[in-house]
Design a protein around this motif. Sequence first.
Motif, mmCIF file in Angstrom:
data_model
loop_
_atom_site.group_PDB
_atom_site.id
_atom_site.type_symbol
_atom_site.label_atom_id
_atom_site.label_comp_id
_atom_site.label_asym_id
_atom_site.label_seq_id
_atom_site.Cartn_x
_atom_site.Cartn_y
_atom_site.Cartn_z
ATOM 1 N N ASP A 94 0.816 -1.213 0.000
ATOM 2 C CA ASP A 94 0.000 0.000 0.000
ATOM 3 C C ASP A 94 0.855 1.271 0.000
ATOM 4 O OD1 ASP A 94 -2.117 -1.751 0.226
ATOM 5 O OD2 ASP A 94 -2.693 -1.161 2.258
ATOM 6 N N GLY A 95 0.325 2.296 -0.618
ATOM 7 C CA GLY A 95 0.970 3.616 -0.621
ATOM 8 C C GLY A 95 0.263 4.508 -1.617
ATOM 9 N N ALA A 96 0.254 5.818 -1.334
ATOM 10 C CA ALA A 96 -0.394 6.766 -2.250
ATOM 11 C C ALA A 96 0.191 6.583 -3.651
ATOM 12 C CB ALA A 96 -0.173 8.194 -1.753
ATOM 13 N N ARG A 98 0.894 8.539 -6.032
ATOM 14 C CA ARG A 98 1.942 9.453 -6.506
ATOM 15 C C ARG A 98 3.330 9.031 -6.023
ATOM 16 N NH1 ARG A 98 -0.432 13.626 -2.536
ATOM 17 N NH2 ARG A 98 1.091 13.591 -0.866
ATOM 18 N N LYS A 99 3.383 8.130 -5.052
ATOM 19 C CA LYS A 99 4.680 7.632 -4.567
ATOM 20 C C LYS A 99 4.902 6.163 -4.929
ATOM 21 C CE LYS A 99 3.643 9.151 -0.297
ATOM 22 N NZ LYS A 99 3.765 9.212 1.160
ATOM 23 N N SER A 140 -11.695 -8.669 -3.456
ATOM 24 C CA SER A 140 -11.783 -7.791 -2.289
ATOM 25 C C SER A 140 -12.812 -6.698 -2.527
ATOM 26 C CB SER A 140 -10.416 -7.133 -2.061
ATOM 27 O OG SER A 140 -10.535 -6.043 -1.166
ATOM 28 N N GLN A 147 -9.736 2.013 -2.841
ATOM 29 C CA GLN A 147 -9.324 2.367 -1.480
ATOM 30 C C GLN A 147 -8.049 3.216 -1.556
ATOM 31 O OE1 GLN A 147 -10.353 1.952 1.706
ATOM 32 N NE2 GLN A 147 -8.460 2.846 2.491
ATOM 33 N N PHE A 148 -8.038 4.332 -0.852
ATOM 34 C CA PHE A 148 -6.849 5.179 -0.812
ATOM 35 C C PHE A 148 -5.617 4.317 -0.530
ATOM 36 C CE2 PHE A 148 -3.580 7.851 0.790
ATOM 37 C CZ PHE A 148 -3.757 9.074 0.188
ATOM 38 N N GLY A 149 -4.575 4.466 -1.347
ATOM 39 C CA GLY A 149 -3.320 3.737 -1.097
ATOM 40 C C GLY A 149 -3.256 2.366 -1.742
ATOM 41 N N GLN A 150 -4.299 1.995 -2.520
ATOM 42 C CA GLN A 150 -4.312 0.631 -3.071
ATOM 43 C C GLN A 150 -4.566 0.596 -4.590
ATOM 44 O OE1 GLN A 150 -6.947 -1.846 -0.480
ATOM 45 N NE2 GLN A 150 -4.998 -2.794 0.053
ATOM 46 N N TYR A 153 -3.445 -2.844 -5.741
ATOM 47 C CA TYR A 153 -4.289 -3.919 -5.186
ATOM 48 C C TYR A 153 -5.704 -3.862 -5.782
ATOM 49 C CZ TYR A 153 -6.235 -6.837 -1.356
ATOM 50 O OH TYR A 153 -6.841 -7.815 -0.604
ATOM 51 N N TYR A 185 -13.219 -6.189 5.079
ATOM 52 C CA TYR A 185 -12.098 -6.228 6.031
ATOM 53 C C TYR A 185 -12.314 -7.382 7.018
ATOM 54 C CZ TYR A 185 -10.081 -2.005 4.169
ATOM 55 O OH TYR A 185 -9.465 -1.106 3.342
ATOM 56 N N ILE A 198 -5.851 4.109 11.448
ATOM 57 C CA ILE A 198 -6.530 4.019 10.145
ATOM 58 C C ILE A 198 -7.515 2.852 10.146
ATOM 59 C CG2 ILE A 198 -6.164 3.586 7.671
ATOM 60 C CD1 ILE A 198 -3.521 5.104 7.929
ATOM 61 N N ILE A 202 -11.560 2.745 9.421
ATOM 62 C CA ILE A 202 -12.207 1.854 8.443
ATOM 63 C C ILE A 202 -13.344 1.071 9.115
ATOM 64 C CG2 ILE A 202 -11.856 -0.199 6.990
ATOM 65 C CD1 ILE A 202 -8.978 0.945 6.437
HETATM 66 N N1 CAA Z 1 -8.279 9.627 2.155
HETATM 67 C C1 CAA Z 1 -7.864 10.831 1.704
HETATM 68 N N2 CAA Z 1 -6.616 11.288 1.882
HETATM 69 C C2 CAA Z 1 -5.781 10.527 2.581
HETATM 70 C C3 CAA Z 1 -6.146 9.252 3.091
HETATM 71 C C4 CAA Z 1 -7.461 8.830 2.873
HETATM 72 N N3 CAA Z 1 -7.918 7.652 3.304
HETATM 73 N N4 CAA Z 1 -5.075 8.721 3.707
HETATM 74 C C5 CAA Z 1 -4.075 9.600 3.589
HETATM 75 N N5 CAA Z 1 -4.495 10.697 2.936
HETATM 76 C C6 CAA Z 1 -3.727 11.877 2.580
HETATM 77 C C7 CAA Z 1 -2.772 12.269 3.681
HETATM 78 O O1 CAA Z 1 -3.432 13.121 4.584
HETATM 79 C C8 CAA Z 1 -1.676 12.970 2.918
HETATM 80 O O2 CAA Z 1 -2.102 14.268 2.551
HETATM 81 P P1 CAA Z 1 -1.047 15.455 2.351
HETATM 82 O O3 CAA Z 1 -0.066 14.977 1.331
HETATM 83 O O4 CAA Z 1 -1.914 16.572 1.911
HETATM 84 O O5 CAA Z 1 -0.448 15.624 3.706
HETATM 85 C C9 CAA Z 1 -1.610 12.166 1.614
HETATM 86 O O6 CAA Z 1 -2.896 11.564 1.488
HETATM 87 C C10 CAA Z 1 -0.537 11.069 1.596
HETATM 88 O O7 CAA Z 1 -0.585 10.404 2.818
HETATM 89 P P2 CAA Z 1 0.585 9.487 3.271
HETATM 90 O O8 CAA Z 1 1.913 10.126 2.981
HETATM 91 O O9 CAA Z 1 0.294 9.014 4.651
HETATM 92 O O10 CAA Z 1 0.407 8.299 2.245
HETATM 93 P P3 CAA Z 1 1.175 6.956 2.195
HETATM 94 O O11 CAA Z 1 1.731 6.783 0.826
HETATM 95 O O12 CAA Z 1 2.105 6.758 3.334
HETATM 96 O O13 CAA Z 1 -0.009 5.904 2.319
HETATM 97 C C11 CAA Z 1 -1.426 4.511 3.537
HETATM 98 C C12 CAA Z 1 -0.844 5.896 3.424
HETATM 99 C C13 CAA Z 1 -0.351 3.518 3.991
HETATM 100 C C14 CAA Z 1 -2.015 4.015 2.214
HETATM 101 C C15 CAA Z 1 -2.519 4.592 4.587
HETATM 102 O O14 CAA Z 1 -3.456 5.548 4.158
HETATM 103 C C16 CAA Z 1 -3.246 3.287 4.786
HETATM 104 O O15 CAA Z 1 -2.737 2.369 5.418
HETATM 105 N N6 CAA Z 1 -4.474 3.222 4.284
HETATM 106 C C17 CAA Z 1 -5.285 2.002 4.405
HETATM 107 C C18 CAA Z 1 -5.035 1.135 3.230
HETATM 108 C C19 CAA Z 1 -5.895 -0.090 3.353
HETATM 109 O O16 CAA Z 1 -7.074 -0.053 3.646
HETATM 110 N N7 CAA Z 1 -5.302 -1.237 3.101
HETATM 111 C C20 CAA Z 1 -6.027 -2.468 3.218
HETATM 112 C C21 CAA Z 1 -5.075 -3.536 3.577
HETATM 113 S S1 CAA Z 1 -5.925 -5.032 3.965
HETATM 114 C C22 CAA Z 1 -6.522 -5.550 2.489
HETATM 115 O O17 CAA Z 1 -6.212 -5.054 1.455
HETATM 116 C C23 CAA Z 1 -7.490 -6.704 2.545
HETATM 117 C C24 CAA Z 1 -8.715 -6.349 1.834
HETATM 118 O O18 CAA Z 1 -8.946 -6.841 0.763
HETATM 119 C C25 CAA Z 1 -9.696 -5.443 2.466
#
Ligand code: CAA
Length: 246
Positions: A94-96, A98-99, A140, A147-150, A153, A185, A198, A202
């Motif tokens: 996972d990760g935004a 843009r990165k 999923s 989902q933000f960051g996926q 995925y 989840y 986080i 959720i």
């Molecule tokens: N919505 C909107 N904006 C968000 C956000 C969200 N949910 N989460 C973070 N942001 C914003 C931040 O505030 C930040 O804003 P600025 O740049 O303006 O400060 C920007 O987005 C970037 O944030 P990060 O630098 O924290 O981003 P990151 O690259 O480190 O990623 C993350 C963050 C790890 C993805 C974290 O948000 C996270 O863990 N999210 C949950 C992901 C998730 O649900 N994964 C599920 C895993 S389990 C699975 O996948 C099983 C299944 O099937 C369900």
Amino acid sequence: MSEKKIVLVTGATGGLGTAMCKKLYDDGFIVVANYRNEEKAKEWKEKLHNEGYDIAIYYADVADYHSCGKMIEQITKDLGNVDILVNNAGITKDGAFRKMTPENWKAVISTNLDSVFNCTRHVINPMIEKGFGRIINISSVNGQRGQFGQANYSAAKAGMHGFSKTLAMEVANKGITVNTISPGYIGTDMVMAVKEEIRNQIIAQIPMGRLGGTEEVAYLVSFLASSHASFITGANLSINGGQHVY
Ligand code: CAA
């Protein structure tokens, strides 16, 4: 069931995989477990054996077509044709977006989506010859809704259902069903790896106010594998506590 069917579960040693293997075994299937990490798999097999489950384990990197081919060839030699394939193996990086690195994109697409081709391609023709088969793809909620960051995925998980729909049409008249299950989840290590803050946000969005149990998903897998589910194909079955309804 007239004859014991052979089920192969990929990524079997994880939380969901373990629950599926146990339920399928309890329901009378011959269960075969795929793994990637040998040490973990041996411990897993031993633990399940002590609980009364006799489950054979087979190595394959599901991201690799030839590795899957070798595994399925060996299973066929040792036990017989795979009647039911559960494409369950999956990872997160996972990760935004843009990165997101090309490596993290590719790793998730290969393990979660290429794997579906890699395993299914090797079992489908024997299933067609036999006139029976079940393909169950574990997707999923985040493939259904994003989902933000996926980005990686969600793309892979949405792709799995595109695959299910098409293959379902291609083999519907051959006694083979192809379906997707989209869990929300569930209380697995994968979900527990999400930062607590986080994760709690959720859970607050899930109308049932809790994570799902692995056994709740396992029941649905075993139902789809059973003869009772013979008219269900091309479906995407949600199991998410009401988190995503449409
Ligand atoms: N919505 C909107 N904006 C968000 C956000 C969200 N949910 N989460 C973070 N942001 C914003 C931040 O505030 C930040 O804003 P600025 O740049 O303006 O400060 C920007 O987005 C970037 O944030 P990060 O630098 O924290 O981003 P990151 O690259 O480190 O990623 C993350 C963050 C790890 C993805 C974290 O948000 C996270 O863990 N999210 C949950 C992901 C998730 O649900 N994964 C599920 C895993 S389990 C699975 O996948 C099983 C299944 O099937 C369900």
